[in-house]
Design a protein around this motif. Structure first.
Motif, PDB file in Angstrom:
ATOM      1  N   GLN A  25       0.579  -1.146   0.065  1.00  0.00           N
ATOM      2  CA  GLN A  25      -0.368  -0.319  -0.080  1.00  0.00           C
ATOM      3  C   GLN A  25       0.718   1.753  -0.152  1.00  0.00           C
ATOM      4  OE1 GLN A  25      -3.680  -0.173   2.374  1.00  0.00           O
ATOM      5  NE2 GLN A  25      -2.805  -2.434   3.315  1.00  0.00           N
ATOM      6  N   GLY A  26       2.025   0.926   0.501  1.00  0.00           N
ATOM      7  CA  GLY A  26       2.845   2.526   0.604  1.00  0.00           C
ATOM      8  C   GLY A  26       3.589   2.674  -0.181  1.00  0.00           C
ATOM      9  N   ARG A  27       3.676   1.778  -0.416  1.00  0.00           N
ATOM     10  CA  ARG A  27       4.301   2.036  -2.403  1.00  0.00           C
ATOM     11  C   ARG A  27       3.905   2.016  -3.170  1.00  0.00           C
ATOM     12  NH1 ARG A  27       3.937  -4.085  -4.678  1.00  0.00           N
ATOM     13  NH2 ARG A  27       2.476  -3.075  -4.994  1.00  0.00           N
ATOM     14  N   ASP A  28       2.434   2.204  -3.910  1.00  0.00           N
ATOM     15  CA  ASP A  28       1.345   2.360  -4.732  1.00  0.00           C
ATOM     16  C   ASP A  28       0.916   4.023  -4.426  1.00  0.00           C
ATOM     17  OD1 ASP A  28       1.159  -0.194  -6.015  1.00  0.00           O
ATOM     18  OD2 ASP A  28      -1.042  -0.403  -5.211  1.00  0.00           O
ATOM     19  N   ILE A  29       0.989   4.863  -3.050  1.00  0.00           N
ATOM     20  CA  ILE A  29       0.602   5.878  -2.293  1.00  0.00           C
ATOM     21  C   ILE A  29       1.971   6.792  -2.980  1.00  0.00           C
ATOM     22  CG2 ILE A  29       0.393   7.176  -0.669  1.00  0.00           C
ATOM     23  CD1 ILE A  29      -1.284   5.158   0.573  1.00  0.00           C
ATOM     24  N   SER A  30       3.136   6.144  -2.839  1.00  0.00           N
ATOM     25  CA  SER A  30       3.967   6.751  -2.729  1.00  0.00           C
ATOM     26  C   SER A  30       4.229   6.657  -4.463  1.00  0.00           C
ATOM     27  CB  SER A  30       5.067   6.008  -2.623  1.00  0.00           C
ATOM     28  OG  SER A  30       5.648   6.277  -1.175  1.00  0.00           O
ATOM     29  N   LEU A  31       4.270   6.027  -5.067  1.00  0.00           N
ATOM     30  CA  LEU A  31       4.085   5.796  -6.683  1.00  0.00           C
ATOM     31  C   LEU A  31       3.208   7.291  -7.346  1.00  0.00           C
ATOM     32  CD1 LEU A  31       5.078   4.635  -9.606  1.00  0.00           C
ATOM     33  CD2 LEU A  31       3.571   3.040  -9.471  1.00  0.00           C
ATOM     34  N   TYR A  32       2.014   6.809  -6.492  1.00  0.00           N
ATOM     35  CA  TYR A  32       1.284   8.016  -6.862  1.00  0.00           C
ATOM     36  C   TYR A  32       1.307   9.819  -6.657  1.00  0.00           C
ATOM     37  CZ  TYR A  32      -3.376  11.059  -7.535  1.00  0.00           C
ATOM     38  OH  TYR A  32      -4.139  11.888  -7.283  1.00  0.00           O
ATOM     39  N   LEU A  33       2.230   9.697  -5.031  1.00  0.00           N
ATOM     40  CA  LEU A  33       2.146  11.021  -5.205  1.00  0.00           C
ATOM     41  C   LEU A  33       3.301  11.359  -5.966  1.00  0.00           C
ATOM     42  CD1 LEU A  33       2.192  10.753  -1.127  1.00  0.00           C
ATOM     43  CD2 LEU A  33       0.830  12.449  -2.816  1.00  0.00           C
TER      44      LEU A  33
END
Length: 220
Positions: A25-33
């Protein structure tokens, strides 16, 4: 400046302690940001629930929603099912004019598309829970006790075909309109995968699999 309130959810205490699921989840959120967010941006709050997605009464989610609306920030989740597994709950959030919601794995999806994805995901989960029992029941109704390896193989193949037909029917209201509107097979595959809908073998969708679904629907 774009402000975000991040919400994450795992289903069990073990997942919470081990970090299982949180890293993704953290990886996907970081990628979005880093890739899709307007700049500059700031994360003004992060919330985590260790609770089933079927439960609407999650204390950290309620805090995250209140925080996002109070500070006019965007609520950001990694995947739609981290927010909820109930389409009714998702629909309620979509109707809230004070809430701005983004899903990292579907960076360009608007509220209408997210609602459709939520409905599809709920439908898919129900289908998965019912398909095995339904297939076995229908196989039993169509024949007597299997007499040999060939009969067993033929019967099993019929069950597999039945499952594939039913799966195609479940997806008809999405894949057919998208195709009619000019979406490519790859676009449809990406949309199904982003919605959290798995293939029959539990994997991600490919264009060739979408093509087979459309061909199956044409034969029905």
């Amino acid at each position: 400046m774009q402000h975000y309130v991040i919400y994450k959810r795992v289903s069990t205490a073990d997942q919470g302690r081990s970090g299982l699921g949180l890293a993704a989840q953290g990886r996907d959120i970081s990628l979005y940001l880093e890739t899709y967010s307007p700049e500059p941006f700031e994360v003004i709050g992060e919330y985590l629930d260790i609770q089933s997605g079927k439960d609407a009464d999650r204390p950290e989610l309620l805090k995250a929603l209140d925080h996002a609306k109070r500070d006019k920030a965007t609520l950001l989740v990694a995947k739609l099912d981290r927010l909820s597994r109930k389409v009714s709950f998702i629909a309620h959030l979509m109707d809230d004019p004070k809430l701005d919601l983004r899903v990292a794995s579907m960076p360009y999806a608007d509220k209408f598309q997210l609602h459709i994805y939520a409905a599809l995901a709920e439908q898919e989960r129900d289908f998965i829970s019912q398909r095995t029992k339904a297939a076995l029941r229908q196989a039993k109704e169509r024949g007597v006790k299997l007499g040999g390896l060939r009969d067993a193989t033929m019967k099993r193949n019929k069950v597999i075909q039945l499952q594939a037909d039913k799966r195609a029917e479940k997806l008809e209201n999405v894949v057919v309109p998208m195709r009619q509107q000019g979406a490519t097979l790859r676009d449809i595959a990406l949309a199904l995968t982003s919605a959290g809908i798995k293939t029959a073998r539990g994997g991600q969708w490919q264009a060739s699999q979408v093509k087979r679904v459309l061909e199956r629907l044409e034969k029905q």
